[in-house]
Design a protein around this motif. Structure first.
Motif, PDB file in Angstrom:
ATOM      1  N   ILE A 203      14.443   1.232  87.964  1.00  7.38           N
ATOM      2  CA  ILE A 203      13.462   1.842  88.881  1.00  7.38           C
ATOM      3  C   ILE A 203      12.387   2.605  88.095  1.00  7.38           C
ATOM      4  N   ARG A 204      12.314   2.338  86.779  1.00  2.83           N
ATOM      5  CA  ARG A 204      11.300   2.904  85.893  1.00  2.83           C
ATOM      6  C   ARG A 204      11.345   4.434  85.849  1.00  2.83           C
ATOM      7  N   VAL A 205      12.536   4.958  85.819  1.00  2.00           N
ATOM      8  CA  VAL A 205      12.737   6.394  85.644  1.00  2.00           C
ATOM      9  C   VAL A 205      13.350   6.607  84.262  1.00  2.00           C
ATOM     10  N   THR A 206      12.769   7.500  83.482  1.00  2.00           N
ATOM     11  CA  THR A 206      13.201   7.747  82.108  1.00  2.00           C
ATOM     12  C   THR A 206      14.256   8.845  82.039  1.00  2.00           C
ATOM     13  N   VAL A 207      15.298   8.593  81.286  1.00  2.00           N
ATOM     14  CA  VAL A 207      16.264   9.654  80.965  1.00  2.00           C
ATOM     15  C   VAL A 207      15.823  10.252  79.637  1.00  2.00           C
ATOM     16  N   ILE A 208      15.379  11.510  79.667  1.00  2.00           N
ATOM     17  CA  ILE A 208      14.820  12.108  78.450  1.00  2.00           C
ATOM     18  C   ILE A 208      15.893  12.679  77.526  1.00  2.00           C
ATOM     19  N   ASP A 209      17.044  13.058  78.091  1.00  2.00           N
ATOM     20  CA  ASP A 209      18.094  13.620  77.249  1.00  2.00           C
ATOM     21  C   ASP A 209      19.370  13.788  78.060  1.00  2.00           C
ATOM     22  N   HIS A 210      20.459  13.949  77.348  1.00  2.00           N
ATOM     23  CA  HIS A 210      21.742  14.336  77.945  1.00  2.00           C
ATOM     24  C   HIS A 210      22.254  15.499  77.112  1.00  2.00           C
ATOM     25  N   LEU A 211      22.277  16.684  77.709  1.00  2.00           N
ATOM     26  CA  LEU A 211      22.717  17.884  77.016  1.00  2.00           C
ATOM     27  C   LEU A 211      24.169  18.194  77.356  1.00  2.00           C
ATOM     28  N   ILE A 212      24.908  18.625  76.345  1.00  2.00           N
ATOM     29  CA  ILE A 212      26.272  19.115  76.544  1.00  2.00           C
ATOM     30  C   ILE A 212      26.277  20.567  76.099  1.00  2.00           C
ATOM     31  N   ILE A 213      26.713  21.444  76.995  1.00  2.00           N
ATOM     32  CA  ILE A 213      26.644  22.879  76.736  1.00  2.00           C
ATOM     33  C   ILE A 213      28.041  23.472  76.731  1.00  2.00           C
ATOM     34  N   SER A 214      28.320  24.247  75.694  1.00  2.00           N
ATOM     35  CA  SER A 214      29.587  24.967  75.601  1.00  2.00           C
ATOM     36  C   SER A 214      29.292  26.348  75.027  1.00  2.00           C
ATOM     37  N   GLY A 215      29.348  27.356  75.895  1.00  2.00           N
ATOM     38  CA  GLY A 215      28.986  28.698  75.462  1.00  2.00           C
ATOM     39  C   GLY A 215      27.523  28.747  75.061  1.00  2.00           C
ATOM     40  N   ASP A 216      27.259  29.207  73.829  1.00  2.00           N
ATOM     41  CA  ASP A 216      25.891  29.279  73.326  1.00  2.00           C
ATOM     42  C   ASP A 216      25.471  28.019  72.572  1.00  2.00           C
ATOM     43  N   SER A 217      26.389  27.067  72.465  1.00  2.00           N
ATOM     44  CA  SER A 217      26.097  25.840  71.714  1.00  2.00           C
ATOM     45  C   SER A 217      25.579  24.740  72.642  1.00  2.00           C
ATOM     46  N   VAL A 218      24.641  23.962  72.136  1.00  2.00           N
ATOM     47  CA  VAL A 218      24.059  22.862  72.912  1.00  2.00           C
ATOM     48  C   VAL A 218      23.982  21.615  72.038  1.00  2.00           C
ATOM     49  N   TYR A 219      24.441  20.499  72.576  1.00  2.00           N
ATOM     50  CA  TYR A 219      24.344  19.209  71.887  1.00  2.00           C
ATOM     51  C   TYR A 219      23.328  18.352  72.643  1.00  2.00           C
ATOM     52  N   SER A 220      22.334  17.865  71.927  1.00  2.00           N
ATOM     53  CA  SER A 220      21.305  17.004  72.511  1.00  2.00           C
ATOM     54  C   SER A 220      21.486  15.583  72.001  1.00  2.00           C
ATOM     55  N   MET A 221      21.752  14.640  72.897  1.00  2.00           N
ATOM     56  CA  MET A 221      21.912  13.248  72.488  1.00  2.00           C
ATOM     57  C   MET A 221      20.601  12.679  71.952  1.00  2.00           C
ATOM     58  N   THR A 222      19.478  13.116  72.500  1.00  2.00           N
ATOM     59  CA  THR A 222      18.192  12.614  72.030  1.00  2.00           C
ATOM     60  C   THR A 222      17.902  13.103  70.620  1.00  2.00           C
TER      61      THR A 222
END
Length: 274
Positions: A203-222
């Protein structure tokens, strides 16, 4: 009896006056709890109860993140007090989101981290969000897709697709938390992301990122998917391709729609599902 009541009232007023003059940063954790409890438990010395709550739950954060039912098992904590305490983390979350404005703009990892971090304040259960954005990167709606306890998060592509269509999203930011866990994606996290990206691409919608958050830590797949792992820091890591301005910020090209950097799923291997 009246004399004892007057002593408690005088103590409460001194505590409140201290807050007015010094602020909460001058308070110990049990003193912060004591101040809160004075608004839920009238005509009683709540100092011993504040001490007991910190002792049982380990810290102020432990008390505020406890379930209402857990708090009410502590002698002296009634429904009003338990409700007030469990409301505090949610109040903080609402405050942080309100401070960003009704429709904050998410165009880089730093703004995504701040916005998503506010969604998970005080959350001790697992939650999954699909944050719908317009062409400019402004938040249309943060859709809560799942809330509960799971060993592994499963994000159903059909649900994300329906959410994107419902809110007329131009792009989507996925985010979920690992309460008390490590801030690293599982294979199931990668698999579900690959499926969502494929579904929204139709449907031409972009996924810009998938973030995983644990406490103050953040993981960015992008960010982690960038070649060589030399992507810039959160403040400079932009989800938009645009022209550079003299002050170094990224802007949209004049007369054109936003050019979003899509989440690259080519390196996410999928294992056979059983």
């Amino acid at each position: 009896m009246e004399e004892k009541k007057a002593i408690h009232m005088g103590h409460r007023e001194r505590v409140r006056q201290r807050f007015r003059s010094e602020g909460l940063l001058a308070f110990s954790e049990h003193e912060v709890l004591e101040l809160l409890l004075t608004y839920a438990i009238p005509q009683r010395d709540v100092n011993p109860l504040a001490h007991e709550l910190v002792r049982q739950f380990g810290s102020l954060s432990g008390v505020l993140e406890a379930d209402e039912s857990e708090l009410m098992r502590v002698p002296g904590v009634g429904q009003n007090a338990a409700l007030l305490l469990t409301m505090m983390p949610q109040l903080m979350s609402v405050y942080q989101r309100s401070a960003m404005g009704a429709r904050p703009m998410i165009t880089n990892l730093d703004s995504a981290r701040r916005y998503c971090g506010a969604l998970f304040v005080g959350a001790h259960d697992e939650r999954v969000y699909a944050i719908c954005l317009d062409k400019s990167g402004r938040v249309i709606h943060p859709a809560l897709l799942h809330k509960g306890t799971l060993d592994e998060v499963t994000i159903y592509p059909r649900v994300v697709l329906e959410t994107a269509l419902r809110y007329h999203a131009h792009s989507v930011l996925l985010a979920h938390n690992h309460p008390g866990g490590v801030c690293e994606p599982s294979q199931a996290d990668y698999d579900s992301t690959v499926d969502v990206v494929a579904a929204l691409k139709l449907i031409r919608v972009t996924v810009i990122d998938h973030l995983i958050i644990s406490g103050d830590s953040v993981y960015s797949m992008t960010k982690q998917g960038r070649p060589g792992g030399k992507a810039p820091g959160p403040e400079e890591f932009s989800y938009l391709r645009g022209r550079s301005t003299p002050d170094g910020r990224t802007t949209l090209k004049e007369g054109r729609e936003a050019e979003w950097i899509a989440l690259d799923v080519s390196g996410m291997t999928k294992e056979p599902r059983t």
